[in-house]
Write a protein that holds these residues in place. Sequence first.
Motif, mmCIF file in Angstrom:
data_model
loop_
_atom_site.group_PDB
_atom_site.id
_atom_site.type_symbol
_atom_site.label_atom_id
_atom_site.label_comp_id
_atom_site.label_asym_id
_atom_site.label_seq_id
_atom_site.Cartn_x
_atom_site.Cartn_y
_atom_site.Cartn_z
ATOM 1 N N SER A 284 0.822 -1.212 0.000
ATOM 2 C CA SER A 284 0.000 0.000 0.000
ATOM 3 C C SER A 284 0.856 1.261 0.000
ATOM 4 N N GLU A 285 1.879 1.296 0.846
ATOM 5 C CA GLU A 285 2.760 2.470 0.893
ATOM 6 C C GLU A 285 3.496 2.630 -0.432
ATOM 7 N N ALA A 286 3.864 1.523 -1.054
ATOM 8 C CA ALA A 286 4.554 1.590 -2.348
ATOM 9 C C ALA A 286 3.685 2.274 -3.402
ATOM 10 N N VAL A 287 2.390 2.000 -3.375
ATOM 11 C CA VAL A 287 1.485 2.625 -4.345
ATOM 12 C C VAL A 287 1.457 4.136 -4.151
ATOM 13 N N ILE A 288 1.334 4.581 -2.897
ATOM 14 C CA ILE A 288 1.270 6.022 -2.629
ATOM 15 C C ILE A 288 2.571 6.711 -3.029
ATOM 16 N N LEU A 289 3.700 6.117 -2.693
ATOM 17 C CA LEU A 289 4.961 6.766 -3.024
ATOM 18 C C LEU A 289 5.239 6.705 -4.520
ATOM 19 N N GLY A 290 4.723 5.678 -5.179
ATOM 20 C CA GLY A 290 4.816 5.657 -6.638
ATOM 21 C C GLY A 290 4.044 6.816 -7.253
ATOM 22 N N LEU A 291 2.903 7.144 -6.681
ATOM 23 C CA LEU A 291 2.141 8.306 -7.146
ATOM 24 C C LEU A 291 2.929 9.600 -6.929
ATOM 25 N N ALA A 292 3.647 9.663 -5.794
ATOM 26 C CA ALA A 292 4.466 10.851 -5.531
ATOM 27 C C ALA A 292 5.519 11.027 -6.621
ATOM 28 N N ALA A 293 6.133 9.913 -7.028
ATOM 29 C CA ALA A 293 7.154 9.993 -8.082
ATOM 30 C C ALA A 293 6.543 10.431 -9.408
ATOM 31 N N GLU A 294 5.340 9.950 -9.694
ATOM 32 C CA GLU A 294 4.679 10.297 -10.951
ATOM 33 C C GLU A 294 4.246 11.760 -10.986
ATOM 34 N N ARG A 295 3.845 12.296 -9.831
ATOM 35 C CA ARG A 295 3.170 13.587 -9.799
ATOM 36 C C ARG A 295 4.020 14.739 -9.299
ATOM 37 N N ARG A 296 5.210 14.474 -8.796
ATOM 38 C CA ARG A 296 5.985 15.564 -8.203
ATOM 39 C C ARG A 296 6.324 16.606 -9.269
ATOM 40 N N SER A 297 6.207 17.854 -8.840
ATOM 41 C CA SER A 297 6.581 18.964 -9.717
ATOM 42 C C SER A 297 8.066 19.258 -9.550
ATOM 43 N N ALA A 298 8.605 20.102 -10.410
ATOM 44 C CA ALA A 298 10.007 20.480 -10.283
ATOM 45 C C ALA A 298 10.259 21.172 -8.947
ATOM 46 N N GLY A 299 9.317 22.028 -8.545
ATOM 47 C CA GLY A 299 9.461 22.710 -7.263
ATOM 48 C C GLY A 299 9.419 21.751 -6.091
ATOM 49 N N GLN A 300 8.532 20.771 -6.157
ATOM 50 C CA GLN A 300 8.448 19.781 -5.087
ATOM 51 C C GLN A 300 9.714 18.928 -5.033
ATOM 52 N N ALA A 301 10.266 18.602 -6.195
ATOM 53 C CA ALA A 301 11.506 17.830 -6.223
ATOM 54 C C ALA A 301 12.637 18.603 -5.552
ATOM 55 N N GLU A 302 12.719 19.896 -5.826
ATOM 56 C CA GLU A 302 13.754 20.721 -5.205
ATOM 57 C C GLU A 302 13.558 20.802 -3.690
ATOM 58 N N ALA A 303 12.314 20.951 -3.276
ATOM 59 C CA ALA A 303 12.035 21.016 -1.839
ATOM 60 C C ALA A 303 12.362 19.691 -1.163
ATOM 61 N N LEU A 304 12.105 18.585 -1.855
ATOM 62 C CA LEU A 304 12.398 17.267 -1.287
ATOM 63 C C LEU A 304 13.902 17.053 -1.159
ATOM 64 N N VAL B 189 2.042 14.217 0.783
ATOM 65 C CA VAL B 189 1.546 15.491 0.240
ATOM 66 C C VAL B 189 1.839 15.554 -1.255
ATOM 67 N N ILE B 190 3.035 15.155 -1.659
ATOM 68 C CA ILE B 190 3.403 15.173 -3.072
ATOM 69 C C ILE B 190 2.518 14.218 -3.868
ATOM 70 N N ALA B 191 2.161 13.078 -3.276
ATOM 71 C CA ALA B 191 1.319 12.102 -3.977
ATOM 72 C C ALA B 191 -0.041 12.677 -4.335
ATOM 73 N N ALA B 192 -0.530 13.622 -3.547
ATOM 74 C CA ALA B 192 -1.801 14.315 -3.826
ATOM 75 C C ALA B 192 -2.943 13.334 -4.042
ATOM 76 N N SER B 193 -3.032 12.355 -3.138
ATOM 77 C CA SER B 193 -4.115 11.372 -3.194
ATOM 78 C C SER B 193 -4.697 11.237 -1.790
ATOM 79 N N PRO B 194 -5.490 12.237 -1.351
ATOM 80 C CA PRO B 194 -5.872 12.299 0.065
ATOM 81 C C PRO B 194 -6.658 11.094 0.577
ATOM 82 N N ILE B 195 -7.552 10.550 -0.229
ATOM 83 C CA ILE B 195 -8.342 9.416 0.266
ATOM 84 C C ILE B 195 -7.468 8.191 0.442
ATOM 85 N N ALA B 196 -6.752 7.806 -0.617
ATOM 86 C CA ALA B 196 -5.874 6.636 -0.515
ATOM 87 C C ALA B 196 -4.738 6.905 0.467
ATOM 88 N N GLY B 197 -4.203 8.128 0.435
ATOM 89 C CA GLY B 197 -3.099 8.463 1.331
ATOM 90 C C GLY B 197 -3.483 8.361 2.790
#
Length: 277
Positions: free
Chosen positions: A109-129, A166-174
């Motif tokens: 389950s955690e792998a799915v959420i973090l996979g979404l984070a990788a798919e959806r992260r913006s350039a700004g979010q990547a820099e902040a991370l 937060v980066i994954a932007a999937s509040p229900i699943a997250g």
Amino acid sequence: SRQRRVKSEDPDMSLPPPPADLEARHPHRHDRAFAYLRHLLLDGGLEPGQAISSEGVAAALSISRAPVTDAIKRLVGDGFLTVIPQVGCRVNTPGARDVADFFRLFARSEAVILGLAAERRSAGQAEALVRLAADLDRDFRDLRKTAAAGPALRALNRQRYEALHVIAASPIAGDLVANMWDRSDFYIRIAYGAFVQSAAVHRANQAICRAVIAGDAAATMAVTEDYLAKVGEAVAEKLAADQPSQTIALGLDPRAHSASRTAGRSRRNGSSGQAQG
């Protein structure tokens, strides 16, 4: 005195005093009671099988029983406590097999959420991370040198995964997956006596951040699931050592495991039973 240990109805049980800043952080009594019990479960103070009463908790916090009863109901619903008629409740004693099953589900389950984070992260979010990961790495190195670092390590770990969610932007699943965090931390704490994070786990967390920053969802998911599954195996093995009836079913007989590791070391060393200097 707020520093005294307060006895509950169970003469074999005592509650530690609340943290000094608990009331300031949780001015509402219902939140305060829940935070206090959660703190004892995740950071130490309540052990599996230990009995508590609403009267004892209320006395420890100098509040009425109503907020405590509400907190206990929430923790019963979360799977941490079981109500015992005429006693109050007891901290659940998780079976090693159940813990192993939980971590398999949690890892996927955690792998799915973090996979979404990788798919959806913006350039700004990547820099902040990048900045956050560097700060966490520094704090982790500092904490590794201190005693009783469990609660602080747990807080650092949460900070990393909250940012990734937060980066994954999937509040229900997250939120569904985030609800598993407390159970994971509780199982780790009761297996090892405190929340621990080995250097290997920290390296896995670093690899996850790098994969998310690179936008590599497949690598993010693979590293996340692999490391959490291994954490679950280690925790279940520790618990199984204290629950002999479950070791065979799990394939985690401590004697067999120890013999297997010894044999493996001997094979790698090209010798049989030879000590290495």
